[in-house]
Design an enzyme around this catalytic site. Structure first.
Site, mmCIF file in Angstrom:
data_model
loop_
_atom_site.group_PDB
_atom_site.id
_atom_site.type_symbol
_atom_site.label_atom_id
_atom_site.label_comp_id
_atom_site.label_asym_id
_atom_site.label_seq_id
_atom_site.Cartn_x
_atom_site.Cartn_y
_atom_site.Cartn_z
ATOM 1 N N LYS A 121 0.835 -1.209 0.000
ATOM 2 C CA LYS A 121 0.000 0.000 0.000
ATOM 3 C C LYS A 121 0.864 1.251 0.000
ATOM 4 O O LYS A 121 0.501 2.253 -0.606
ATOM 5 C CB LYS A 121 -0.937 0.014 1.205
ATOM 6 N N LYS A 203 -7.336 -10.183 -8.566
ATOM 7 C CA LYS A 203 -8.472 -10.493 -7.715
ATOM 8 C C LYS A 203 -9.620 -9.530 -8.032
ATOM 9 O O LYS A 203 -9.367 -8.361 -8.320
ATOM 10 C CB LYS A 203 -8.012 -10.305 -6.264
ATOM 11 N N LYS A 206 -12.999 -3.732 -5.976
ATOM 12 C CA LYS A 206 -13.648 -2.490 -6.409
ATOM 13 C C LYS A 206 -12.715 -1.583 -7.195
ATOM 14 O O LYS A 206 -13.167 -0.666 -7.863
ATOM 15 C CB LYS A 206 -14.258 -1.764 -5.202
#
Ligand code: TRP
Length: 338
Positions: A121, A203, A206
């Site tokens: 991240k 994967k 969203k």
């Protein structure tokens, strides 16, 4: 109600959480929610909407608020019964933030530096590498340990965080005696990894481009269109082969979870029919799976008072369990009782 059930039967505790950082997807349904529902009879389940975690990346306030409500409605619509499972919002139970601070002092900088999700991240979002992103796994540890959870159903990407929770619990118990139950992650095999319909190496999430991701609340036309466009390969036979045919295999997994049919049965069903008919059938199976869920969620969202009563009661119940652990921790550490 839930109190009496939990106390008299003494079922083992499960804790899991989902971030309200986006709408629920086919991936979250098949990878997590379905499993949550399956576990809800045999365990004392705490299912939490982790809004404190969500703000480690910037959220639009009105959106965040709306998504928390949507998520509660969708949990119930998917089959979670608020009389059996504790469906609550993390920020409603201050003990999460309180224990998180304490556990910060029992978690090593080096341990957190090794978390692969933090490394990922922070390389992807260089403009907002906040301290919360770094201590995110400590808050998650607090979530789990507050309820003395034995099992933590999560996706593979959270395995390392649950291991950290176990290490921290062990360290704390080593100093103060048995305070925390040692948690274990529980990673379902079936349907665990639903991939994007647009790119079968990623994967379903969203952050996928339109069409790659199916949402629980999508209208039938939208679902059917996305499945018609789903990537496959240049062959034509419906056969399960993850390495050679990742797109088709992903669609087979979705169809199998939606209908309960085995891969063999699916291969036989579509033998000689080509991808067009197969993709339409997969789309229709998901439309039928989601139709009652969407309708129930819409009805629930129209009854705001009911939803408020669900999350308010759940927060009370959760707070009672959490505070019991927190008081014990304060005492062990040597804080003056008030
Ligand atoms: N980090 C988890 C995720 O993104 C969500 C989460 C927060 C969680 N606290 C938890 C999961 C505690 C299990 C237990 O998927």
């Amino acid at each position: 109600m839930t109190d009496t059930v939990a106390q008299t039967e003494k079922k083992p505790v499960i804790f899991s959480g989902m971030q309200p950082s986006g709408a629920l997807t086919l991936g979250s349904y098949m990878g997590a929610l379905q499993n949550w529902v399956n576990l809800s009879d045999a365990y004392d389940c705490y299912y939490c909407i982790v809004d404190l975690h969500a703000i480690t990346s910037r959220q639009e306030p009105a959106e965040l608020r709306r998504r928390c409500l949507d998520q509660i409605a969708q949990y119930i619509a998917c089959g979670l019964d608020p009389a059996k499972s504790t469906l609550f919002i993390q920020s409603h139970v201050p003990a999460h933030a309180e224990l998180s601070w304490i556990l910060n002092c029992y978690t090593m900088f080096g341990e957190l530096s090794r978390m692969t999700q933090f490394k990922d991240k922070s390389t992807r979002n260089t403009d907002n590498i906040n301290a919360g992103l770094f201590t995110y796994p400590v808050l998650m540890t607090a979530d789990i340990l507050l309820y003395q959870a034995e099992l933590v159903p999560v996706g593979d990407d959270q395995r390392q965080h649950v291991e950290l929770a176990r290490d921290v619990a062990n360290r704390f118990n080593g100093i103060y005696g048995d305070v925390f139950t040692l948690p274990k992650s529980f990673i379902p095999e079936e349907g665990a990894r639903i991939m994007s319909l647009a790119d079968s190496t990623r994967k379903m999430s969203k952050s996928e481009p339109a069409g790659g991701c199916i949402y629980l609340m999508d209208k039938p036309e939208v679902i059917l269109k996305s499945f018609k466009r789903a990537v496959t390969d240049s062959g034509g036979d419906v056969r399960y082969d993850q390495a050679e045919k990742p797109g088709v295999s992903n669609l087979m997994t979705i169809y199998s979870v939606a209908t309960g049919k085995s891969y063999d049965a699916i291969e036989a069903e579509f033998s000689g029919l080509g991808y067009g008919a197969f993709k339409t059938a997969v789309g229709e199976s998901v439309v039928e799976l989601f139709r009652p869920i969407r309708e129930k969620a819409e009805a629930l969202l129209a009854d705001k008072a009911y939803l408020v009563s669900v999350y308010t009661d759940a927060a009370d119940h959760a707070a009672r369990a959490a505070n019991k652990t927190l008081r014990k921790v304060y005492k062990k550490i040597g804080f003056v009782a008030k």
